[in-house]
Design an enzyme around this catalytic site. Sequence first.
Site, PDB file in Angstrom:
ATOM      1  N   LEU A  53      41.992  40.929  35.116  1.00  0.00           N
ATOM      2  CA  LEU A  53      41.722  39.441  35.813  1.00  0.00           C
ATOM      3  C   LEU A  53      40.620  38.821  35.000  1.00  0.00           C
ATOM      4  CD1 LEU A  53      41.787  40.352  39.472  1.00  0.00           C
ATOM      5  CD2 LEU A  53      43.520  39.808  37.998  1.00  0.00           C
ATOM      6  N   SER A 189      37.664  41.583  46.857  1.00  0.00           N
ATOM      7  CA  SER A 189      39.016  42.099  47.094  1.00  0.00           C
ATOM      8  C   SER A 189      39.632  41.984  48.408  1.00  0.00           C
ATOM      9  CB  SER A 189      38.994  43.513  46.833  1.00  0.00           C
ATOM     10  OG  SER A 189      40.311  44.346  47.361  1.00  0.00           O
ATOM     11  N   TYR A 204      35.924  52.265  47.520  1.00  0.00           N
ATOM     12  CA  TYR A 204      36.127  51.042  47.084  1.00  0.00           C
ATOM     13  C   TYR A 204      35.977  49.988  48.078  1.00  0.00           C
ATOM     14  CZ  TYR A 204      39.144  47.548  44.650  1.00  0.00           C
ATOM     15  OH  TYR A 204      39.255  46.267  43.995  1.00  0.00           O
ATOM     16  N   LYS A 208      33.503  46.511  48.046  1.00  0.00           N
ATOM     17  CA  LYS A 208      33.956  45.293  48.103  1.00  0.00           C
ATOM     18  C   LYS A 208      33.491  44.450  49.229  1.00  0.00           C
ATOM     19  CE  LYS A 208      35.964  45.251  44.059  1.00  0.00           C
ATOM     20  NZ  LYS A 208      35.338  44.188  42.935  1.00  0.00           N
ATOM     21  N   THR A 239      47.501  44.290  37.118  1.00  0.00           N
ATOM     22  CA  THR A 239      46.498  44.536  35.749  1.00  0.00           C
ATOM     23  C   THR A 239      46.773  46.087  35.379  1.00  0.00           C
ATOM     24  OG1 THR A 239      44.657  45.180  37.210  1.00  0.00           O
ATOM     25  CG2 THR A 239      45.243  42.849  36.542  1.00  0.00           C
TER      26      THR A 239
HETATM   27  N1  NAD Z   1      44.228  44.217  39.841  1.00  0.00           N
HETATM   28  C1  NAD Z   1      44.225  44.087  41.280  1.00  0.00           C
HETATM   29  O1  NAD Z   1      44.861  44.284  42.072  1.00  0.00           O
HETATM   30  C2  NAD Z   1      42.549  43.927  42.044  1.00  0.00           C
HETATM   31  C3  NAD Z   1      42.926  43.373  43.332  1.00  0.00           C
HETATM   32  C4  NAD Z   1      41.333  42.791  43.923  1.00  0.00           C
HETATM   33  C5  NAD Z   1      40.490  42.990  43.321  1.00  0.00           C
HETATM   34  N2  NAD Z   1      40.420  43.417  41.926  1.00  0.00           N
HETATM   35  C6  NAD Z   1      38.985  43.356  41.323  1.00  0.00           C
HETATM   36  O2  NAD Z   1      39.234  42.642  40.112  1.00  0.00           O
HETATM   37  C7  NAD Z   1      38.218  43.063  39.276  1.00  0.00           C
HETATM   38  C8  NAD Z   1      39.074  43.326  37.913  1.00  0.00           C
HETATM   39  O3  NAD Z   1      40.030  44.025  38.091  1.00  0.00           O
HETATM   40  P1  NAD Z   1      41.246  44.321  37.081  1.00  0.00           P
HETATM   41  O4  NAD Z   1      42.549  44.547  37.706  1.00  0.00           O
HETATM   42  O5  NAD Z   1      41.109  43.308  35.942  1.00  0.00           O
HETATM   43  O6  NAD Z   1      40.772  45.848  36.577  1.00  0.00           O
HETATM   44  P2  NAD Z   1      41.052  46.280  34.913  1.00  0.00           P
HETATM   45  O7  NAD Z   1      40.551  47.897  35.113  1.00  0.00           O
HETATM   46  O8  NAD Z   1      42.053  45.983  34.223  1.00  0.00           O
HETATM   47  O9  NAD Z   1      39.437  45.661  34.058  1.00  0.00           O
HETATM   48  C9  NAD Z   1      38.255  45.923  34.559  1.00  0.00           C
HETATM   49  C10 NAD Z   1      37.496  45.759  33.493  1.00  0.00           C
HETATM   50  O10 NAD Z   1      36.070  45.736  33.839  1.00  0.00           O
HETATM   51  C11 NAD Z   1      35.433  46.262  32.745  1.00  0.00           C
HETATM   52  N3  NAD Z   1      34.406  47.246  33.425  1.00  0.00           N
HETATM   53  C12 NAD Z   1      34.386  48.160  34.060  1.00  0.00           C
HETATM   54  N4  NAD Z   1      33.256  48.645  34.315  1.00  0.00           N
HETATM   55  C13 NAD Z   1      32.295  48.010  33.443  1.00  0.00           C
HETATM   56  C14 NAD Z   1      30.896  48.150  33.491  1.00  0.00           C
HETATM   57  N5  NAD Z   1      30.181  49.371  33.616  1.00  0.00           N
HETATM   58  N6  NAD Z   1      30.289  47.162  32.537  1.00  0.00           N
HETATM   59  C15 NAD Z   1      31.122  46.304  31.816  1.00  0.00           C
HETATM   60  N7  NAD Z   1      32.418  46.115  32.090  1.00  0.00           N
HETATM   61  C16 NAD Z   1      33.181  46.986  32.926  1.00  0.00           C
HETATM   62  C17 NAD Z   1      36.478  47.450  31.999  1.00  0.00           C
HETATM   63  O11 NAD Z   1      36.056  47.460  30.731  1.00  0.00           O
HETATM   64  C18 NAD Z   1      37.613  46.383  32.070  1.00  0.00           C
HETATM   65  O12 NAD Z   1      37.688  45.558  30.824  1.00  0.00           O
HETATM   66  C19 NAD Z   1      37.697  44.350  39.792  1.00  0.00           C
HETATM   67  O13 NAD Z   1      36.542  44.095  40.231  1.00  0.00           O
HETATM   68  C20 NAD Z   1      38.575  44.783  40.673  1.00  0.00           C
HETATM   69  O14 NAD Z   1      38.014  45.793  41.785  1.00  0.00           O
HETATM   70  C21 NAD Z   1      41.489  43.808  41.264  1.00  0.00           C
HETATM   71  O1  LIG Z   2      43.469  44.101  46.613  1.00  0.00           O
HETATM   72  C1  LIG Z   2      43.909  45.170  46.026  1.00  0.00           C
HETATM   73  C2  LIG Z   2      42.721  45.807  45.812  1.00  0.00           C
HETATM   74  O2  LIG Z   2      41.595  45.881  46.462  1.00  0.00           O
HETATM   75  C3  LIG Z   2      42.934  47.109  44.795  1.00  0.00           C
HETATM   76  O3  LIG Z   2      43.189  46.992  43.618  1.00  0.00           O
HETATM   77  C4  LIG Z   2      43.565  48.041  45.634  1.00  0.00           C
HETATM   78  O4  LIG Z   2      43.094  48.108  46.884  1.00  0.00           O
HETATM   79  C5  LIG Z   2      43.468  49.561  44.745  1.00  0.00           C
HETATM   80  O5  LIG Z   2      43.990  50.313  45.750  1.00  0.00           O
END
Ligand code: NAD
Ligand SMILES: OC[C@@H](O)C(O)[C@H](O)CO
Length: 301
Positions: A53, A189, A204, A208, A239
């Site tokens: 993201l 999230s 988690y 959040k 992702t």
């Molecule tokens: N993908 C989803 O469905 C989803 C839904 C809701 C919320 N989110 C939130 O969105 C954010 C991004 O998620 P994503 O799906 O892109 O995950 P991802 O794992 O694809 O990417 C996360 C990135 O964060 C970096 N990262 C992790 N720990 C770190 C640290 N200590 N210092 C610096 N960088 C760090 C990783 O290297 C990676 O590049 C997260 O906070 C996740 O909780 C994701």
């Molecule tokens: O919104 C979905 C996210 O919070 C998250 O990626 C999921 O809950 C992970 O299990």
Amino acid sequence: MASLLSPIARRSLLGQSILTSAATASHRRTLMTLPSFSLEGKTCLVTGAARGLGKEFLTAFALSGARGACVDLSLQAGQSSVKHITEHISSQSSTPSSYIPELRAYACDVTSEEQVQETWESVVKDFGKVDVVVTAAGIVENFEAENYEYSRWLKMFDVNVNGSFLFAKAAGRHWIDNEIKGNLILVSSMSSIICVRPQKQAAYNASKAAVSLLGRSLATEWGPKGIRVNSLCPGYMKTDLIVNLLAKEGRHIEDGWVKDVPMGRLGRPSELQGTIVWMASDASSYLNGSDIVVDGGYCCW
Ligand SMILES: NC(=O)c1ccc[n+]([C@@H]2O[C@H](COP(=O)([O-])OP(=O)(O)OC[C@H]3O[C@@H](n4cnc5c(N)ncnc54)[C@H](O)[C@@H]3O)[C@@H](O)[C@H]2O)c1
Ligand SMILES: OC[C@@H](O)C(O)[C@H](O)CO
């Protein structure tokens, strides 16, 4: 056919076709949109932007005219993300040939106060100022609460909550000291609001919820200074984080998730581009202290 129409209808048809051809011509150059959505002149810093993201957000910002800082654990992964985004933008027909976004990568562990401070200083030195910060660095893992190792709980909070706070603090200091009307977007999230199923992820979810309330707290503290703080609460977006989780838990889980989404599918990361640009731009100038949920309707149940 136009000669069979009344003069008024003829004029409106003629006007419409002139408008249509003008719109088609302008489409070739650039698509029309509200000027308030533009991020031209702004510098946006995104944590976790080497992939997922965060990378999607940095791409959307650059496409909207912003310069950007890609912050992530690995410098190499960050540089490769920046290269990929730059190539993507250069290949868009709507990008003016004179416009090449200035994007730079920075290695930083968001849980280290020292590294966050050093990174912040480097970004300000390179770009002069920062206008928008998005904290997308985050982790997820699934364990039953009764078996969850305390060290893992601490790590979850360290990355998701403390990492968000450290960048929020650096940004707030910079904006208050320099009288900049900054814009902070915390990536929370839908899990800050509801419990997803079947995976167990108390840590988690709690992390959040903390991120979202941190956002609302900062919105009240900094709102009087013209600094806006909001949280983005995505649903399931495909992702690496989600792909890895599915690989670990079993692909059948995805079918259950999809049943819980009224739209009947998971989200594509690119489907957050419009929301993040709206939140980061003057188009959302009265948005402060909000949790913006983009989840295909999951939270409606
Ligand atoms: N993908 C989803 O469905 C989803 C839904 C809701 C919320 N989110 C939130 O969105 C954010 C991004 O998620 P994503 O799906 O892109 O995950 P991802 O794992 O694809 O990417 C996360 C990135 O964060 C970096 N990262 C992790 N720990 C770190 C640290 N200590 N210092 C610096 N960088 C760090 C990783 O290297 C990676 O590049 C997260 O906070 C996740 O909780 C994701
Ligand atoms: O919104 C979905 C996210 O919070 C998250 O990626 C999921 O809950 C992970 O299990």
